[in-house]
Design a protein around this motif. Structure first.
Motif, PDB file in Angstrom:
ATOM      1  N   SER A 134       0.583  -1.329   0.029  1.00  0.00           N
ATOM      2  CA  SER A 134      -0.176   0.095  -0.010  1.00  0.00           C
ATOM      3  C   SER A 134       0.800   1.359   0.037  1.00  0.00           C
ATOM      4  N   SER A 135       2.062   1.083   0.078  1.00  0.00           N
ATOM      5  CA  SER A 135       2.970   2.243   0.270  1.00  0.00           C
ATOM      6  C   SER A 135       3.770   2.314  -0.789  1.00  0.00           C
ATOM      7  N   VAL A 136       4.616   3.274  -0.951  1.00  0.00           N
ATOM      8  CA  VAL A 136       5.492   3.444  -2.171  1.00  0.00           C
ATOM      9  C   VAL A 136       6.876   3.333  -1.751  1.00  0.00           C
ATOM     10  N   ALA A 137       7.281   3.353  -0.393  1.00  0.00           N
ATOM     11  CA  ALA A 137       8.781   3.300   0.229  1.00  0.00           C
ATOM     12  C   ALA A 137       9.571   2.192  -0.512  1.00  0.00           C
ATOM     13  N   ILE A 138       8.830   0.790  -0.810  1.00  0.00           N
ATOM     14  CA  ILE A 138       9.735   0.016  -1.467  1.00  0.00           C
ATOM     15  C   ILE A 138      10.085   0.300  -2.661  1.00  0.00           C
ATOM     16  N   ALA A 139       9.070   0.711  -3.565  1.00  0.00           N
ATOM     17  CA  ALA A 139       9.416   1.061  -4.897  1.00  0.00           C
ATOM     18  C   ALA A 139      10.298   1.979  -4.855  1.00  0.00           C
ATOM     19  N   GLU A 140      10.293   3.019  -4.049  1.00  0.00           N
ATOM     20  CA  GLU A 140      11.340   4.085  -4.075  1.00  0.00           C
ATOM     21  C   GLU A 140      12.749   3.663  -3.870  1.00  0.00           C
ATOM     22  N   PHE A 141      12.725   2.730  -2.907  1.00  0.00           N
ATOM     23  CA  PHE A 141      14.172   2.281  -2.408  1.00  0.00           C
ATOM     24  C   PHE A 141      14.499   1.531  -3.657  1.00  0.00           C
ATOM     25  N   ILE A 142      13.799   0.553  -4.112  1.00  0.00           N
ATOM     26  CA  ILE A 142      14.253  -0.081  -5.324  1.00  0.00           C
ATOM     27  C   ILE A 142      14.757   0.981  -6.587  1.00  0.00           C
ATOM     28  N   GLY A 143      14.038   1.942  -6.592  1.00  0.00           N
ATOM     29  CA  GLY A 143      14.787   3.061  -7.829  1.00  0.00           C
ATOM     30  C   GLY A 143      15.790   3.757  -7.300  1.00  0.00           C
ATOM     31  N   ILE A 144      15.911   4.094  -5.941  1.00  0.00           N
ATOM     32  CA  ILE A 144      17.141   4.459  -5.472  1.00  0.00           C
ATOM     33  C   ILE A 144      18.326   3.667  -5.692  1.00  0.00           C
ATOM     34  N   PHE A 145      18.094   2.289  -5.219  1.00  0.00           N
ATOM     35  CA  PHE A 145      19.438   1.525  -5.265  1.00  0.00           C
ATOM     36  C   PHE A 145      19.768   0.993  -6.787  1.00  0.00           C
ATOM     37  N   ALA A 146      18.894   1.170  -7.557  1.00  0.00           N
ATOM     38  CA  ALA A 146      19.215   0.689  -9.022  1.00  0.00           C
ATOM     39  C   ALA A 146      20.086   2.092  -9.511  1.00  0.00           C
ATOM     40  N   ILE A 147      19.549   3.147  -9.170  1.00  0.00           N
ATOM     41  CA  ILE A 147      20.354   4.373  -9.644  1.00  0.00           C
ATOM     42  C   ILE A 147      21.775   4.423  -8.963  1.00  0.00           C
ATOM     43  N   LEU A 148      21.859   4.106  -7.539  1.00  0.00           N
ATOM     44  CA  LEU A 148      23.119   3.903  -6.796  1.00  0.00           C
ATOM     45  C   LEU A 148      24.167   2.929  -7.425  1.00  0.00           C
ATOM     46  N   THR A 149      23.366   1.841  -7.462  1.00  0.00           N
ATOM     47  CA  THR A 149      24.244   0.605  -8.155  1.00  0.00           C
ATOM     48  C   THR A 149      24.930   0.969  -9.628  1.00  0.00           C
ATOM     49  N   TRP A 150      23.847   1.703 -10.245  1.00  0.00           N
ATOM     50  CA  TRP A 150      24.913   1.953 -11.652  1.00  0.00           C
ATOM     51  C   TRP A 150      25.823   3.158 -11.302  1.00  0.00           C
ATOM     52  N   HIS A 151      25.433   4.196 -10.565  1.00  0.00           N
ATOM     53  CA  HIS A 151      26.215   5.140 -10.422  1.00  0.00           C
ATOM     54  C   HIS A 151      27.743   4.562  -9.756  1.00  0.00           C
ATOM     55  N   TYR A 152      27.828   3.609  -8.864  1.00  0.00           N
ATOM     56  CA  TYR A 152      28.825   3.117  -8.484  1.00  0.00           C
ATOM     57  C   TYR A 152      29.560   2.440  -9.451  1.00  0.00           C
ATOM     58  N   MET A 153      28.979   1.550 -10.415  1.00  0.00           N
ATOM     59  CA  MET A 153      29.396   0.557 -11.323  1.00  0.00           C
ATOM     60  C   MET A 153      29.996   1.596 -12.424  1.00  0.00           C
ATOM     61  N   LEU A 154      29.319   3.004 -12.627  1.00  0.00           N
ATOM     62  CA  LEU A 154      29.891   3.730 -13.806  1.00  0.00           C
ATOM     63  C   LEU A 154      31.393   4.311 -13.239  1.00  0.00           C
ATOM     64  N   MET A 155      31.413   4.659 -11.776  1.00  0.00           N
ATOM     65  CA  MET A 155      32.460   5.098 -11.172  1.00  0.00           C
ATOM     66  C   MET A 155      33.657   4.066 -11.335  1.00  0.00           C
ATOM     67  N   TRP A 156      33.238   2.859 -11.242  1.00  0.00           N
ATOM     68  CA  TRP A 156      34.531   1.869 -11.147  1.00  0.00           C
ATOM     69  C   TRP A 156      35.019   1.614 -12.469  1.00  0.00           C
ATOM     70  N   MET A 157      34.104   1.498 -13.520  1.00  0.00           N
ATOM     71  CA  MET A 157      34.541   1.509 -14.908  1.00  0.00           C
ATOM     72  C   MET A 157      35.299   2.616 -15.362  1.00  0.00           C
ATOM     73  N   LYS A 158      34.708   3.867 -15.314  1.00  0.00           N
ATOM     74  CA  LYS A 158      35.421   4.887 -15.786  1.00  0.00           C
ATOM     75  C   LYS A 158      36.814   5.557 -14.934  1.00  0.00           C
ATOM     76  N   PHE A 159      36.750   5.326 -13.581  1.00  0.00           N
ATOM     77  CA  PHE A 159      37.764   6.056 -13.026  1.00  0.00           C
ATOM     78  C   PHE A 159      38.642   5.016 -12.052  1.00  0.00           C
ATOM     79  N   PHE A 160      38.203   3.739 -11.847  1.00  0.00           N
ATOM     80  CA  PHE A 160      39.208   3.165 -10.919  1.00  0.00           C
ATOM     81  C   PHE A 160      39.430   1.850 -11.417  1.00  0.00           C
ATOM     82  N   LYS A 161      38.776   1.195 -12.441  1.00  0.00           N
ATOM     83  CA  LYS A 161      39.260  -0.183 -13.052  1.00  0.00           C
ATOM     84  C   LYS A 161      40.638   0.024 -13.876  1.00  0.00           C
ATOM     85  N   ASP A 162      41.316  -0.752 -13.504  1.00  0.00           N
ATOM     86  CA  ASP A 162      42.701  -0.793 -14.239  1.00  0.00           C
ATOM     87  C   ASP A 162      43.608   0.476 -13.933  1.00  0.00           C
ATOM     88  N   LYS A 163      43.259   1.131 -12.947  1.00  0.00           N
ATOM     89  CA  LYS A 163      44.191   2.050 -12.467  1.00  0.00           C
ATOM     90  C   LYS A 163      45.292   1.978 -11.340  1.00  0.00           C
TER      91      LYS A 163
END
Length: 188
Positions: A159-188
Motif C-alpha cells: 500500500s506504500s511507495v517506500a519499497i518501490a522508491e528504495f528499488i529506484g534509489i538502489f538501482a540508480i546508486l548501483t549504476w552510479h558506483y558501477m560507472l565510477m568503477w568502470m570510468k575511474f578506478f578499474k585498471d588504475k
C-alpha cells in the motif's frame, strides 16, 4: 574530472542514505517500510524533518558537482544527453528537500527524480555502449529492466511507495558506483 568531483560522487549517496537512515530511526515509532513513503520522513510539520531534508539537499548539490565533471568525460552526444538528463534528476532530488511532502510541487519533483534519474542512467549507459563498453551497456539495460519490473511489482504488492522508491534509489546508486568503477578506478 577534478579529484574533488570524484570525491563528491563517492560521498553524495552516503550522505543521502545516512540522512534517510537517521530519519527512519528517529521516526521508527510510526514510520513503516510497507505503509509509508520515504518522503513522509521529511514532511512539513514533522519535528525533525531536517534530519532527512538537509542531507538530501547536500547530497544533490555534491552529486550535481560530480555529474558536471562526468559530463566532460563523455565522448558522444548520446552519453552527454544521458548525463544531462541525470543532472536534471539530481535537481529534482534537491527539489524533494526544498519542497518536502505537504508542499507544492513535492509530488512532481519526487517523480521527476526517479524518472529522470533512471532514464538518465539508461541513456548514458546506451551512449557508453556506442563507445565500445558493451558489457556496461548490457549491465545498464538489465538493471533498468529489473528496476522497472521490481518497482511495478512493489506498487501492486504494497500500500506504500517506500519499497518501490528504495528499488529506484538502489538501482540508480548501483549504476552510479558501477560507472565510477568502470570510468575511474578499474585498471588504475
Amino acid at each position: 574530472m577534478r579529484k574533488s568531483q570524484l570525491w563528491a560522487g563517492i560521498t553524495s549517496p552516503i550522505i543521502a542514505l545516512s540522512g534517510i537512515a537517521a530519519a527512519i530511526i528517529i521516526n521508527r515509532s510510526w514510520w513503516s517500510l510497507t505503509d509509508n513513503a520515504i518522503s513522509d520522513l521529511g514532511k512539513v510539520g514533522l519535528p525533525h524533518s531536517w534530519v532527512m531534508n538537509v542531507p538530501l539537499l547536500i547530497s544533490a548539490i555534491l552529486a550535481i558537482y560530480y555529474a558536471l565533471g562526468l559530463l566532460g568525460e563523455m565522448k558522444n552526444p548520446v552519453s552527454k544527453l544521458g548525463v544531462l538528463v541525470f543532472i536534471l534528476g539530481l535537481f529534482f532530488l534537491a527539489g524533494i528537500a526544498v519542497f518536502p511532502e505537504g508542499t507544492e510541487p513535492h509530488y512532481e519533483v519526487s517523480w521527476g527524480f526517479f524518472l529522470a534519474g533512471s532514464i538518465g542512467f539508461l541513456t548514458t549507459g546506451l551512449g557508453l555502449g556506442l563507445e565500445g563498453h558493451r558489457m556496461f551497456v548490457a549491465f545498464t539495460v538489465l538493471l533498468f529492466i529489473t528496476e522497472v519490473l521490481l518497482a511495478r511489482w512493489a506498487f501492486g504488492a504494497f500500500s506504500s511507495v517506500a519499497i518501490a522508491e528504495f528499488i529506484g534509489i538502489f538501482a540508480i546508486l548501483t549504476w552510479h558506483y558501477m560507472l565510477m568503477w568502470m570510468k575511474f578506478f578499474k585498471d588504475k
